[in-house]
Design an enzyme around this catalytic site. Structure first.
Site, PDB file in Angstrom:
ATOM      1  N   HIS A  53       0.795  -1.674  -0.387  1.00  0.00           N
ATOM      2  CA  HIS A  53       0.201   0.091   0.143  1.00  0.00           C
ATOM      3  C   HIS A  53       0.674   1.283  -0.114  1.00  0.00           C
ATOM      4  O   HIS A  53       1.797   1.279   0.820  1.00  0.00           O
ATOM      5  CB  HIS A  53      -0.762   0.020   1.388  1.00  0.00           C
ATOM      6  CG  HIS A  53      -2.522   0.931   0.896  1.00  0.00           C
ATOM      7  ND1 HIS A  53      -2.136   2.341   1.144  1.00  0.00           N
ATOM      8  CD2 HIS A  53      -3.146   0.250   0.850  1.00  0.00           C
ATOM      9  CE1 HIS A  53      -3.176   3.081   0.849  1.00  0.00           C
ATOM     10  NE2 HIS A  53      -3.863   1.375   1.070  1.00  0.00           N
TER      11      HIS A  53
ATOM     12  N   ASP B 261      -7.664  -5.298   0.229  1.00  0.00           N
ATOM     13  CA  ASP B 261      -8.001  -6.172  -0.857  1.00  0.00           C
ATOM     14  C   ASP B 261      -7.954  -8.029  -0.828  1.00  0.00           C
ATOM     15  O   ASP B 261      -8.659  -8.587  -1.616  1.00  0.00           O
ATOM     16  CB  ASP B 261      -7.552  -5.692  -2.491  1.00  0.00           C
ATOM     17  CG  ASP B 261      -7.891  -4.600  -2.440  1.00  0.00           C
ATOM     18  OD1 ASP B 261      -7.749  -3.289  -2.958  1.00  0.00           O
ATOM     19  OD2 ASP B 261      -9.667  -3.841  -2.348  1.00  0.00           O
TER      20      ASP B 261
HETATM   21  C1  SDX Z   1      -5.977  -0.100  -2.977  1.00  0.00           C
HETATM   22  O1  SDX Z   1      -4.386   4.387  -1.945  1.00  0.00           O
HETATM   23  C2  SDX Z   1      -5.309   4.484  -1.317  1.00  0.00           C
HETATM   24  O2  SDX Z   1      -5.800   4.435  -0.317  1.00  0.00           O
HETATM   25  C3  SDX Z   1      -6.211   2.958  -2.001  1.00  0.00           C
HETATM   26  C4  SDX Z   1      -7.199   2.285  -1.093  1.00  0.00           C
HETATM   27  C5  SDX Z   1      -8.604   2.660  -1.177  1.00  0.00           C
HETATM   28  O3  SDX Z   1      -9.095   2.531  -0.305  1.00  0.00           O
HETATM   29  O4  SDX Z   1      -8.916   3.397  -1.780  1.00  0.00           O
HETATM   30  O5  SDX Z   1      -5.819   1.562   0.029  1.00  0.00           O
HETATM   31  C6  SDX Z   1      -7.561   0.701  -2.459  1.00  0.00           C
HETATM   32  O6  SDX Z   1      -6.460   0.282  -3.854  1.00  0.00           O
HETATM   33  C7  SDX Z   1      -5.488  -0.733  -2.330  1.00  0.00           C
HETATM   34  C8  SDX Z   1      -4.102  -1.520  -2.987  1.00  0.00           C
HETATM   35  C9  SDX Z   1      -4.258  -2.361  -3.984  1.00  0.00           C
HETATM   36  N1  SDX Z   1      -3.666  -2.881  -4.952  1.00  0.00           N
HETATM   37  C10 SDX Z   1      -3.003  -3.952  -4.674  1.00  0.00           C
HETATM   38  O7  SDX Z   1      -3.287  -5.272  -3.792  1.00  0.00           O
HETATM   39  C11 SDX Z   1      -2.304  -4.249  -6.303  1.00  0.00           C
HETATM   40  C12 SDX Z   1      -0.761  -4.736  -5.647  1.00  0.00           C
HETATM   41  N2  SDX Z   1      -0.481  -3.474  -4.847  1.00  0.00           N
HETATM   42  C13 SDX Z   1       0.789  -3.181  -5.811  1.00  0.00           C
HETATM   43  O8  SDX Z   1      -0.150  -2.796  -7.079  1.00  0.00           O
HETATM   44  C14 SDX Z   1       1.554  -2.198  -4.990  1.00  0.00           C
HETATM   45  O9  SDX Z   1       1.449  -2.374  -3.760  1.00  0.00           O
HETATM   46  C15 SDX Z   1       0.583  -0.369  -5.177  1.00  0.00           C
HETATM   47  C16 SDX Z   1       0.396   0.385  -6.353  1.00  0.00           C
HETATM   48  C17 SDX Z   1      -0.609  -0.972  -3.729  1.00  0.00           C
HETATM   49  C18 SDX Z   1       1.520   0.573  -3.684  1.00  0.00           C
HETATM   50  O10 SDX Z   1       2.567   0.705  -4.982  1.00  0.00           O
HETATM   51  P1  SDX Z   1       3.177   2.383  -4.528  1.00  0.00           P
HETATM   52  O11 SDX Z   1       3.424   2.568  -3.243  1.00  0.00           O
HETATM   53  O12 SDX Z   1       3.865   3.104  -5.701  1.00  0.00           O
HETATM   54  O13 SDX Z   1       4.938   1.314  -4.289  1.00  0.00           O
HETATM   55  P2  SDX Z   1       5.908   0.391  -5.525  1.00  0.00           P
HETATM   56  O14 SDX Z   1       5.288  -0.209  -6.403  1.00  0.00           O
HETATM   57  O15 SDX Z   1       7.380   1.278  -5.548  1.00  0.00           O
HETATM   58  O16 SDX Z   1       6.981  -0.812  -4.469  1.00  0.00           O
HETATM   59  C19 SDX Z   1       7.262  -0.689  -3.440  1.00  0.00           C
HETATM   60  C20 SDX Z   1       8.859  -1.870  -4.197  1.00  0.00           C
HETATM   61  C21 SDX Z   1       9.051  -2.038  -5.269  1.00  0.00           C
HETATM   62  O17 SDX Z   1       9.691  -3.221  -4.759  1.00  0.00           O
HETATM   63  P3  SDX Z   1      10.968  -2.591  -5.182  1.00  0.00           P
HETATM   64  O18 SDX Z   1      11.103  -2.025  -6.462  1.00  0.00           O
HETATM   65  O19 SDX Z   1      11.972  -1.502  -3.585  1.00  0.00           O
HETATM   66  O20 SDX Z   1      12.494  -3.323  -5.521  1.00  0.00           O
HETATM   67  O21 SDX Z   1       7.800  -2.892  -3.274  1.00  0.00           O
HETATM   68  C22 SDX Z   1       7.913  -3.672  -3.913  1.00  0.00           C
HETATM   69  C23 SDX Z   1       7.259  -3.121  -5.305  1.00  0.00           C
HETATM   70  O22 SDX Z   1       8.210  -3.812  -6.399  1.00  0.00           O
HETATM   71  N3  SDX Z   1       6.098  -4.309  -4.202  1.00  0.00           N
HETATM   72  C24 SDX Z   1       5.278  -5.216  -4.475  1.00  0.00           C
HETATM   73  C25 SDX Z   1       4.351  -5.241  -4.058  1.00  0.00           C
HETATM   74  N4  SDX Z   1       4.046  -3.864  -3.439  1.00  0.00           N
HETATM   75  C26 SDX Z   1       4.922  -3.421  -3.217  1.00  0.00           C
HETATM   76  N5  SDX Z   1       5.851  -6.749  -4.352  1.00  0.00           N
HETATM   77  C27 SDX Z   1       5.648  -7.739  -4.987  1.00  0.00           C
HETATM   78  N6  SDX Z   1       3.687  -7.332  -4.679  1.00  0.00           N
HETATM   79  C28 SDX Z   1       3.778  -6.535  -4.845  1.00  0.00           C
HETATM   80  N7  SDX Z   1       1.857  -6.280  -3.827  1.00  0.00           N
END
Ligand code: SDX
Length: 436
Positions: free
Chosen positions: A313, A371
């Site tokens: 998140h 989720d």
């Molecule tokens: C919702 O914003 C809100 O409030 C949203 C929400 C709401 O109520 O409105 O809470 C609802 O959208 C919840 C989030 C649902 N999405 C998912 O579950 C999809 C999976 N999650 C990721 O796509 C991700 O965690 C995000 C999009 C939610 C957040 O992404 P960020 O903050 O941009 O973080 P990032 O992508 O920069 O990740 C940081 C690191 C990265 O690795 P490195 O580059 O440091 O090596 O963490 C890794 C990412 O690759 N990473 C994950 C991951 N989420 C982040 N790796 C594996 N699986 C994941 N789910």
């Protein structure tokens, strides 16, 4: 905003004049640096794609502490609201800033109940879609189409119009979502029953048919209502920011909410509950718990582009409090339905346990979000997977409206118009065709 007695000074190593940046404090959370005069003073923009360090507005609606895993709606903890209130009380709170007393609750419930039907012409919108259309495609069209029906409540600057539009949207989303579902399964639409509660009415419109009544199960209805509460608002997330930016042009509330529906559809946002359940079903199909290690290895391999859906998140760097409540709701629903040994729930808990002990996730502070469990609850209730995000949109509609109304009522608001760092071609002349 409270001016801080701490000042920030921006200075430049090339001797350009330094600039003081006022700092403001809120009631909780990080202070803000006011950069509104930065461009006029320094001819420079700030650069913050993804808005990792940007407060786009001031708001009194929802507060999140990502480190503590805390979520408050108008100051009330989500853990208390989810147990002591129902969704319509939460709607009243988000819209008005205070919980309703008994008379206010009865009046609000009645107003919403009196607006649950949609115009009979709206059913003809659906006929234009293929039967296998994704419910979010249908819902985006239906919500946007509402602006064609309610000309008496589209002046976003008129507070009476805003209130009427809010009641209509909250009241009609369950009807529209159930119509989107019935259309895909080829069943006739079920009209709302005004003697049922908000969540029970939705479940009846979903599962009743002209040939067989649907008797709402109190445990399942309570679970559905809790799902609505947990998804009602969440600060300045992507879809809420979309609604604010869209509404800042002065467009009508139905069009702005339709933009929010479209943004929520994305798998990184509201589409994650559908993606998380599909992920669990894939793992289950390919061997279940024994295959978790293989799947986690895939997630850690950047080249796979596989993510652990329902984890991570932008704000929560601790357990999403909604995920904890959703997991409890899972237990209640599965026990009520005699599905205690639901393999997918067991797989989800095994996956969560392994991920929470794996340094890849721990070091990146990746925890389950709302989720991760919501799909299992909805599947157990009988909601088809493609409808999960439409239900998220149904619940989030009140948050979008509250945030939109707060923006419009803010005397400082202007149309949102970000700038850019231009990295394209410098000025050049068009060569004749023969010379290209
Ligand atoms: C919702 O914003 C809100 O409030 C949203 C929400 C709401 O109520 O409105 O809470 C609802 O959208 C919840 C989030 C649902 N999405 C998912 O579950 C999809 C999976 N999650 C990721 O796509 C991700 O965690 C995000 C999009 C939610 C957040 O992404 P960020 O903050 O941009 O973080 P990032 O992508 O920069 O990740 C940081 C690191 C990265 O690795 P490195 O580059 O440091 O090596 O963490 C890794 C990412 O690759 N990473 C994950 C991951 N989420 C982040 N790796 C594996 N699986 C994941 N789910």
């Amino acid at each position: 905003m409270i001016p801080s007695d701490v000042k920030a000074t921006l200075s430049f190593s090339d001797g350009s004049p330094a600039m003081d940046l006022p700092i403001y404090k809120g009631t909780m959370g990080p202070d803000v640096l006011d950069i509104r005069k930065l461009y006029a003073t320094t001819d420079k923009f700030t650069y913050d794609t993804g808005f990792l360090s940007t407060a786009a507005c001031q708001s009194a609606i929802t507060y999140i502490d990502g480190d503590k895993g805390e979520l408050l709606y108008r100051g009330y903890p989500i853990e208390q609201l989810a147990v002591k209130c129902d969704y319509l009380e939460t709607c009243y709170l988000l819209l008005n800033g205070e919980l309703p007393n008994a008379a206010q609750k009865a009046d609000f419930d009645n107003r919403v109940t009196q607006h649950t039907m949609v115009h009979e012409q709206m059913q003809f919108f659906l006929r234009g879609f293929r039967r296998d259309a994704h419910p979010m495609a249908v819902l985006t069209g239906l919500v946007g189409g509402m602006s064609a029906f309610y000309h008496d409540s589209i002046d976003i600057n008129n507070p009476v119009h805003r209130h009427i539009a809010a009641i209509r949207l909250i009241a009609k989303m369950p009807t529209l979502v159930s119509m989107a579902y019935k259309y895909t399964v080829g069943q006739p639409y079920i009209y709302p029953h005004n003697d049922l509660s908000y969540a029970a009415n939705f479940m009846r419109m979903m599962f009743a048919t002209p040939t067989s009544e649907y008797k709402p199960n109190d445990v399942l209805v309570r679970a559905m209502d809790r799902i609505f509460i947990l998804h009602a608002d969440h600060e300045q997330n992507a879809s809420t920011s979309t609604v604010r930016l869209c509404g800042s042009s002065g467009t009508n509330p139905f069009a702005a909410i339709a933009a929010g529906v479209a943004c929520l559809w994305g798998p990184s946002h509201g589409g994650a509950n559908e993606a998380a359940l599909n992920m669990l079903e894939d793992i289950q199909r390919n061997g279940g718990v024994e295959k978790i290690g293989e799947f986690i290895a895939q997630v850690k391999d950047k080249n796979s582009h596989v993510k652990l859906m329902g984890f991570g998140h932008r704000v929560y760097k601790n357990y999403d409090p909604r995920a904890k409540l959703m997991r409890e709701t899972c237990y209640e629903v599965l026990n009520e339905l005699g599905l205690q040994n639901d393999p997918l729930f067991k797989l989800a808990m095994a996956l969560e346990k392994i991920a929470l002990e794996d340094d890849y996730f721990v070091s990146r502070k990746l925890y389950p979000n709302v989720d991760f469990y919501s799909g299992i609850v909805q599947r157990a209730i009988g909601i088809p997977v493609p409808l999960f995000t439409a239900i998220f949109a149904l619940a989030r509609t009140v948050g979008w409206i509250a945030q939109l109304n707060e923006m419009i009522a803010d005397p400082e608001y202007k149309i949102g118009r970000p700038r850019q760092l231009y990295i394209g071609a410098t000025r050049r002349d068009v060569p004749p065709l023969a010379q290209r």
